[in-house]
Motif scaffolding. Structure first.
Motif, PDB file in Angstrom:
ATOM      1  N   ILE A 164       1.136  -6.525   3.380  1.00  0.00           N
ATOM      2  CA  ILE A 164      -0.259  -6.168   3.651  1.00  0.00           C
ATOM      3  C   ILE A 164      -0.385  -4.944   3.392  1.00  0.00           C
ATOM      4  O   ILE A 164      -1.542  -4.426   2.898  1.00  0.00           O
ATOM      5  N   LYS A 165       0.615  -3.818   3.394  1.00  0.00           N
ATOM      6  CA  LYS A 165       0.304  -2.468   2.969  1.00  0.00           C
ATOM      7  C   LYS A 165      -0.107  -2.386   1.409  1.00  0.00           C
ATOM      8  O   LYS A 165      -0.907  -1.618   1.213  1.00  0.00           O
ATOM      9  N   SER A 166       0.527  -3.374   0.789  1.00  0.00           N
ATOM     10  CA  SER A 166       0.104  -3.060  -0.873  1.00  0.00           C
ATOM     11  C   SER A 166      -1.026  -3.843  -1.050  1.00  0.00           C
ATOM     12  O   SER A 166      -1.683  -3.900  -2.229  1.00  0.00           O
ATOM     13  N   GLY A 167      -1.883  -4.468  -0.171  1.00  0.00           N
ATOM     14  CA  GLY A 167      -3.095  -5.281  -0.193  1.00  0.00           C
ATOM     15  C   GLY A 167      -2.839  -6.783  -0.648  1.00  0.00           C
ATOM     16  O   GLY A 167      -3.850  -7.427  -0.958  1.00  0.00           O
ATOM     17  N   GLN A 168      -1.746  -7.155  -0.665  1.00  0.00           N
ATOM     18  CA  GLN A 168      -1.515  -8.572  -1.282  1.00  0.00           C
ATOM     19  C   GLN A 168      -2.141  -9.521  -0.408  1.00  0.00           C
ATOM     20  O   GLN A 168      -2.614 -10.469  -0.643  1.00  0.00           O
ATOM     21  N   ILE A 169      -1.876  -9.256   1.120  1.00  0.00           N
ATOM     22  CA  ILE A 169      -2.671  -9.930   1.868  1.00  0.00           C
ATOM     23  C   ILE A 169      -3.086  -8.869   2.927  1.00  0.00           C
ATOM     24  O   ILE A 169      -2.908  -8.088   2.950  1.00  0.00           O
ATOM     25  N   SER A 170      -3.743  -9.570   4.031  1.00  0.00           N
ATOM     26  CA  SER A 170      -4.180  -8.873   5.378  1.00  0.00           C
ATOM     27  C   SER A 170      -4.089  -9.559   6.537  1.00  0.00           C
ATOM     28  O   SER A 170      -3.693 -10.669   6.431  1.00  0.00           O
TER      29      SER A 170
ATOM     30  N   ASP B   5       9.308   2.714   7.959  1.00  0.00           N
ATOM     31  CA  ASP B   5       8.488   2.679   6.812  1.00  0.00           C
ATOM     32  C   ASP B   5       7.201   1.740   7.509  1.00  0.00           C
ATOM     33  O   ASP B   5       6.098   1.822   6.835  1.00  0.00           O
ATOM     34  N   HIS B   6       7.376   1.005   8.534  1.00  0.00           N
ATOM     35  CA  HIS B   6       6.400   0.258   9.128  1.00  0.00           C
ATOM     36  C   HIS B   6       6.448   0.547  10.843  1.00  0.00           C
ATOM     37  O   HIS B   6       6.614  -0.603  11.220  1.00  0.00           O
TER      38      HIS B   6
END
Length: 445
Positions: free
Chosen positions: A80-86, A209-210
């Motif tokens: 999610i953070k990388s934008g691969q999914i939301s 980290d999250h």
């Protein structure tokens, strides 16, 4: 006789008072050695510094059951953070994910076949109610298949430096229960394995980290598929009367686990007055016991430790505040620690911490001097925080089992110009020559 009787009564009274005082001592004041944690393996870690304040067989590899899902949570949040999914990405569950979800012997709510689910819905089902089908659906969405996701899990574990681990699926179930759906590349009879130390380090990375993971692990209940489900973490502030006995102020995560082989496990985290701890208990005998043993750890933590700044930024050892400089406009330069040192300090042990310098020898000449020029803020070496007490468990990080800070120059020292260096060389030459002559003359007499 009367005097003897009075004396005896006095001793008896003193003994009773002393015994009462001992009995009245709260459990939390007990020493770590007397905690008597009823688990095969356990650990307690300061979540800010990574300092271990209690450990029992922390390197023992055991099946973590659904605590495995902490790694799945981490990788989903990373995607999610990388934008691969939301959070709003939708996916339909596979036949495999559906079959596991529909099996009532496994923890879960029950997914609807063919229905599109948002990532947020599936993540909540996984984090709050440990739904196995939802976990598999997320793994397949992120990696394409659970087999590929398992490879990601093991790769990330290596990156994190988990000392003892093996991931064979995303859920924590035994592979033998998955039938024909065993993740490709894994042993059909294998189990996931983690030590308490590895589980704690995984949790440390997850919440640092999250931190948004805590928004879900702190939910006492959630709605999914028209049902209201309660979090399996009984230490949260549940409304149910029978669970209130386990409530512990400040608990906001993280993950329970159970299989016949793993027993009852729990990775927890608690925060009070700005101080956070991470705990792990593995292989306890009941649902209740895993929380009761965790409560012992938290009572011990908050009654005995306070995370403090033991050495401030810019701290200097009195006898080592400067270091000589060769061929510089100044003969010495001041050095100090680049950042403050914090530690969970046990009651009465404020003075049991010290600093040890490790100067980078590659920056020194044969005479132990720094070579000019020296830049302000240049790293000269490292400073290590040293604990001089009895119970030293070290840190959660396997490759850096200590706390260090850069040792840096406090000012700029320019290289001296050629003229001054030449004069210095000439002066040194004649000084050495004069010394040789004096020694020679002394030898005549």
């Amino acid at each position: 006789m009367k005097h003897t009787l009075q004396k005896g009564l006095s001793f008896l009274l003193i003994a009773v008072v002393m015994m009462t005082a001992v009995i009245a001592q709260p459990f939390s004041a007990q020493a770590a050695g007397s905690l008597n944690i009823k688990a095969e393996s356990a650990i307690l870690v300061d979540a800010e510094t990574g300092k271990i304040v209690y450990a029992k067989n922390p390197e023992m590899k055991l099946p973590p059951a659904s605590m495995t899902k902490m790694m799945t949570e981490y990788l989903v949040l990373e995607a999610i953070k990388s934008g691969q999914i939301s959070w709003d990405t939708t996916t339909q569950v596979s036949d495999y994910a559906y079959s596991i979800s529909a099996d009532e012997t496994f923890s879960g709510i029950g997914l609807t076949k063919g229905k599109p689910y948002k990532v947020k819905e599936l993540y909540k089902a996984m984090a709050v109610f440990s739904d196995n089908g939802a976990t598999i659906a997320l793994a397949e969405l992120v990696a394409g298949s659970e087999g590929k996701f398992v490879k990601m899990m093991n790769k990330k574990a290596k990156e994190m430096g988990l000392p003892e681990y093996k991931f064979v699926n995303s859920t924590g179930l035994s592979n033998e229960w998955l039938g024909d759906n065993v993740p490709k590349g894994t042993d059909p009879n294998a189990n996931n394995l983690l030590s308490a130390r590895s589980a704690a380090l995984l949790a440390f990375n997850l919440i640092n980290d999250h931190p948004e993971a805590l928004d879900y692990t702190s939910m006492t209940e959630a709605k999914f598929e028209g049902y209201k489900v309660e979090n399996l973490n009984w230490m949260l502030p549940h409304k149910a009367t029978y669970l209130k006995q386990f409530k512990y102020k400040g608990v906001d995560g993280l993950k329970t686990g159970y299989t016949d082989l793993a027993g009852y496990c729990f990775t927890g985290t608690v925060k009070r007055d700005g101080q956070r701890f991470i705990s792990v208990v593995m292989k306890t005998d009941s649902k209740a016991e895993r929380f009761q043993e965790t409560e012992k750890l938290y009572d011990y933590a908050f009654s005995n430790f306070e995370t403090k700044e033991v050495f401030e930024k810019g701290y200097q050892l009195e006898d080592k505040s400067t270091i000589p400089v060769s061929k510089g406009k100044q003969e010495t330069v001041e050095i100090a620690v680049e950042k403050a040192f914090k530690a969970p300090v046990k009651n009465g042990e404020d003075k049991k911490y010290s600093i040890k310098y490790h100067i980078n020898k590659e920056k020194l000449n044969k005479n132990g001097e720094l070579k000019a020029p020296v830049e302000k803020g240049e790293k000269i070496g490292t400073a290590e925080l040293v604990y001089n007490g009895k119970a030293e468990y070290g840190y959660i990080f396997p490759d850096e089992n200590k706390q260090t800070a850069a040792l840096v120059a406090q000012e700029k020292v320019e290289k001296d110009n050629w003229f001054m260096l030449t004069l210095g060389a000439i002066g040194s030459f004649f000084s050495n020559l004069f010394g040789s002559i004096v020694d020679t003359v002394k030898g005549w007499f």
